[in-house]
Design a protein around this motif. Sequence first.
Motif, short mmCIF file in Angstrom:
data_model
loop_
_atom_site.label_atom_id
_atom_site.label_comp_id
_atom_site.label_asym_id
_atom_site.label_seq_id
_atom_site.Cartn_x
_atom_site.Cartn_y
_atom_site.Cartn_z
N PRO A 191 0.77 -1.31 0.15
CA PRO A 191 0.09 0.01 -0.02
C PRO A 191 0.84 1.08 -0.17
O PRO A 191 2.08 1.23 0.28
CB PRO A 191 -0.76 -0.29 1.21
N PRO A 192 0.21 2.44 -0.41
CA PRO A 192 1.24 3.56 -0.63
C PRO A 192 1.80 3.93 0.91
O PRO A 192 2.86 4.43 0.68
CB PRO A 192 -0.04 4.72 -0.82
N ASN A 193 1.15 3.90 1.90
CA ASN A 193 2.08 4.22 3.06
C ASN A 193 3.08 3.24 3.66
O ASN A 193 3.82 3.47 4.46
CB ASN A 193 0.75 4.23 4.38
N LEU A 251 -18.85 15.91 2.09
CA LEU A 251 -18.14 14.95 1.33
C LEU A 251 -17.73 15.14 -0.03
O LEU A 251 -16.62 14.92 -0.57
CB LEU A 251 -18.44 13.57 1.71
N GLN A 252 -18.84 15.81 -0.73
CA GLN A 252 -18.93 15.96 -2.08
C GLN A 252 -17.78 16.98 -2.36
O GLN A 252 -17.21 17.05 -3.55
CB GLN A 252 -20.38 16.25 -2.64
N ASP A 253 -17.58 17.89 -1.45
CA ASP A 253 -16.67 19.17 -1.66
C ASP A 253 -15.63 18.84 -1.23
O ASP A 253 -14.34 19.43 -1.36
CB ASP A 253 -17.33 20.23 -0.88
N PHE A 254 -15.40 17.49 -0.59
CA PHE A 254 -14.12 17.11 0.18
C PHE A 254 -12.91 16.77 -0.85
O PHE A 254 -13.34 15.96 -1.96
CB PHE A 254 -14.19 16.02 1.32
N ASP A 255 -11.68 17.32 -0.70
CA ASP A 255 -10.75 17.06 -1.60
C ASP A 255 -10.09 15.90 -1.04
O ASP A 255 -8.95 15.84 -0.24
CB ASP A 255 -9.90 18.22 -1.66
N PHE A 256 -10.31 14.64 -1.66
CA PHE A 256 -9.89 13.29 -1.30
C PHE A 256 -8.33 13.21 -1.54
O PHE A 256 -7.58 12.20 -1.13
CB PHE A 256 -10.65 12.24 -1.73
N SER A 257 -7.62 14.21 -2.44
CA SER A 257 -6.28 14.10 -2.73
C SER A 257 -5.46 14.19 -1.32
O SER A 257 -4.23 13.81 -1.22
CB SER A 257 -5.75 14.66 -3.68
N ILE A 258 -6.08 15.01 -0.36
CA ILE A 258 -5.43 15.04 0.74
C ILE A 258 -5.30 13.75 1.84
O ILE A 258 -4.49 13.33 2.28
CB ILE A 258 -5.79 16.35 1.96
N VAL A 259 -6.23 12.76 1.31
CA VAL A 259 -6.32 11.48 2.11
C VAL A 259 -5.07 10.65 1.35
O VAL A 259 -4.36 9.95 2.30
CB VAL A 259 -7.70 10.67 1.90
N GLU A 260 -5.14 10.85 0.01
CA GLU A 260 -3.97 10.02 -0.47
C GLU A 260 -2.69 10.73 -0.08
O GLU A 260 -1.71 9.97 0.03
CB GLU A 260 -4.35 10.34 -2.12
N ALA A 261 -2.46 12.11 0.03
CA ALA A 261 -1.32 12.62 0.75
C ALA A 261 -0.86 12.11 1.83
O ALA A 261 0.27 11.80 2.00
CB ALA A 261 -1.51 14.13 0.68
N ALA A 262 -1.89 11.91 2.71
CA ALA A 262 -1.66 11.43 4.09
C ALA A 262 -0.97 9.99 4.03
O ALA A 262 -0.10 9.59 4.71
CB ALA A 262 -2.92 11.30 4.77
N GLN A 263 -1.68 9.28 3.08
CA GLN A 263 -1.44 7.74 2.75
C GLN A 263 0.09 7.84 2.43
O GLN A 263 1.00 7.08 2.75
CB GLN A 263 -2.30 7.15 1.79
N ASP A 264 0.26 8.61 1.40
CA ASP A 264 1.48 8.63 0.61
C ASP A 264 2.97 9.24 1.78
O ASP A 264 3.96 8.61 1.66
CB ASP A 264 1.49 9.99 -0.31
N PRO A 287 -5.01 3.52 7.84
CA PRO A 287 -6.26 3.83 8.08
C PRO A 287 -6.64 4.59 9.39
O PRO A 287 -7.44 5.93 9.26
CB PRO A 287 -6.88 2.70 7.88
N TRP A 288 -6.14 4.43 10.50
CA TRP A 288 -6.74 4.96 11.70
C TRP A 288 -6.13 6.27 11.88
O TRP A 288 -6.72 7.31 12.40
CB TRP A 288 -6.00 4.29 13.02
#
Lengths: 406, 256
Positions: A72-74, B151-164, B169-170
């Motif tokens: 996974p990415p993380n 949620l519809q206005d939420f920029d999910f790329s920041i979730v990806e950024a956090a993952q990155d 998940p927690w």
Amino acid sequence: MAAFLELRGVTKKFGDFTALNDVSLEIRRGEIFSLLGPSGCGKTTLLRVCAGFEQPDAGRVILDGHDITDLPPNRRRLNTIFQSYALFPHLTVRENIAFGLRVARRPAAEIKREVGQTLALMQLEEHADKRPALLSGGQKQRVAVARALINKPEILLLDEPLAALDLKLRQRMLVELDNIHDEVGITFIFVTHDQGEAMSISDRIAVMHEGRVEQIGTAAEIYEAPRTSFVAAFIGDTNFFDGQVLGPDTNPDYCQLAIEGFTDIISFNDKRLPTGQLAHLSIRPEKFRISRNPPPPDPFLNRISGTVEEIIYQGTHTNFWVRAGEYRVAVRQPHSRFKLDQEIITWKDAVWLSWHADDGCMLEQYRADDESLLSLPDPDDAHPAPGGTTGTTPPAASGRQRGIAT
Amino acid sequence: MRRSRFPLIVCILGMLFFYLPILVLIVNSFNASRFSTVWGGFSLKWYALLFQQDDVWHALRNTMLIAVSATTVSMVLGTLAAFALHRFHSRLQDAHYTLVYTPLVMPDILMGIGLLLFFAALRIPLGLGTIFIAHVTFCVSYVAMVVLARLQDFDFSIVEAAQDLGAGPWTILWRILLPLLAPGILAGGLLAFSLSVDDFVITFFVSGPGSTTLPIKIYSMIKYGKPPLINALSTLILCVTFLLIWVSQRLREKRA
């Protein structure tokens, strides 16, 4: 040099749409590698596969000898700069930058020190306690770079990082990114649709089109020796000529080429196309010399005659459209004192076009569609041919316009 | 240039239309007379009497108990539902959306009858428990819709950024999603809370002996002739409401 990041046969489909079609490439440690192509060519998907946001349907991603396809990415030691920067809006600049280290549960003292250093390196100290909403575009981008670099990733993935900036800032950030790369020495994968950006920053460029890699090479290689008509037309401008290999020249590196309407054409034949093979020749507009008098004879100099149909003065250079046989040839001439002393070339003048055999490039693969990518203005837009498809002429066309009587 | 007086007049008329009834109510709560049409002098006797009405305070306690518990539960369920609706798109999710959306448009009386029949069929005794369940069923929908809009206005790329950046998940839930969605979840919760405090029709059907809520209590007080008490009670509720609005505005100013 061995591959640092290797993609093997990566395919990714979204429903019926094939975003990546069997892509294989190798990226070397420490280089700036660009993925260049028009929107929808799959470059961003490729980056997202590297980052782990997309799972490929087939193929493997190998980083430094380890297969990371299923990680996974993380858990990948790669960090991404997003096109929108994706800064955390509820955290300050300092907290944004510290995020990666915090998640990795590094000691507080170390986080403080590292964040301080990074803030200084990126000249963000005075903004450290601001929220991202208060920053300018350039500052946001520096925060995004800082937030990624502080984790010391193996590879930095940049997804159109300059697209949101205005032109001046874009050029400055490009230099800044290049300097950062020199300083930290990590591998950059840089996604862009802007050939200028890609050519100025990259060690190597992969030109992508419809989910495939068309060509990989240095900026000079893809510009001077495009392999396909797509690369030739997408990077800069060019003229395409249809020909057939007549036979090798006395020098085996060259061959004689039959192009309808022209005589004695010689071309560099690095691809060693065999006699009888149909070949497409790409010649960039600035490779031609335009003159009223026939150029001096030279065995490597090709010459064709034509008539000037259109002249567009552009300051640094002038674009000519020259009718030569059934082709309309785009020619770009820089200005110089030497030229000004001559009588100025004007409309309807009979001229000679000449080019060196090395300056033409024979393509391995040609698709007629690619001619629509050429960006030189088409005079037909202004003066539609009688009985032609007026108004529906494609906005850009190449030097070749078949079926129009001269 | 002379400006037209017309907008001002319309504005004043509008304000009168909205607030005159409330003003009359407040004035009457201090009216010593039993009848709202006669001014019998200033008096606090209705307030004094109100504080002796144990059944009113009992109803208020019930209302608060149900509002707080139903809001809390529906904030959790509604947020989860909004995530599912936003994240996944399938025929099942279409059905899910319809299910969540229906209580917003369905007449309360249908909800009330439906729930009553349901509880009766299962032989569940009516009481605070059934009111709580009934309130959760419609509060969930409001929370889900408000959160879904966010949620519809939420920029999910920041979730990806956090993952990155290495977040699991927690961590993403606690550090990114909840802080950023908290205003939406709270807004949904406030809406649910006020609807729950307010609800009469559905509650009327599913309440049982001893589980009277404030709206129902007020209704029965009107019916059994204690209007001045209601005036006093309403004025108090109004004060509390204004206090809450004032506090929330102060909090917002501080954050900005």
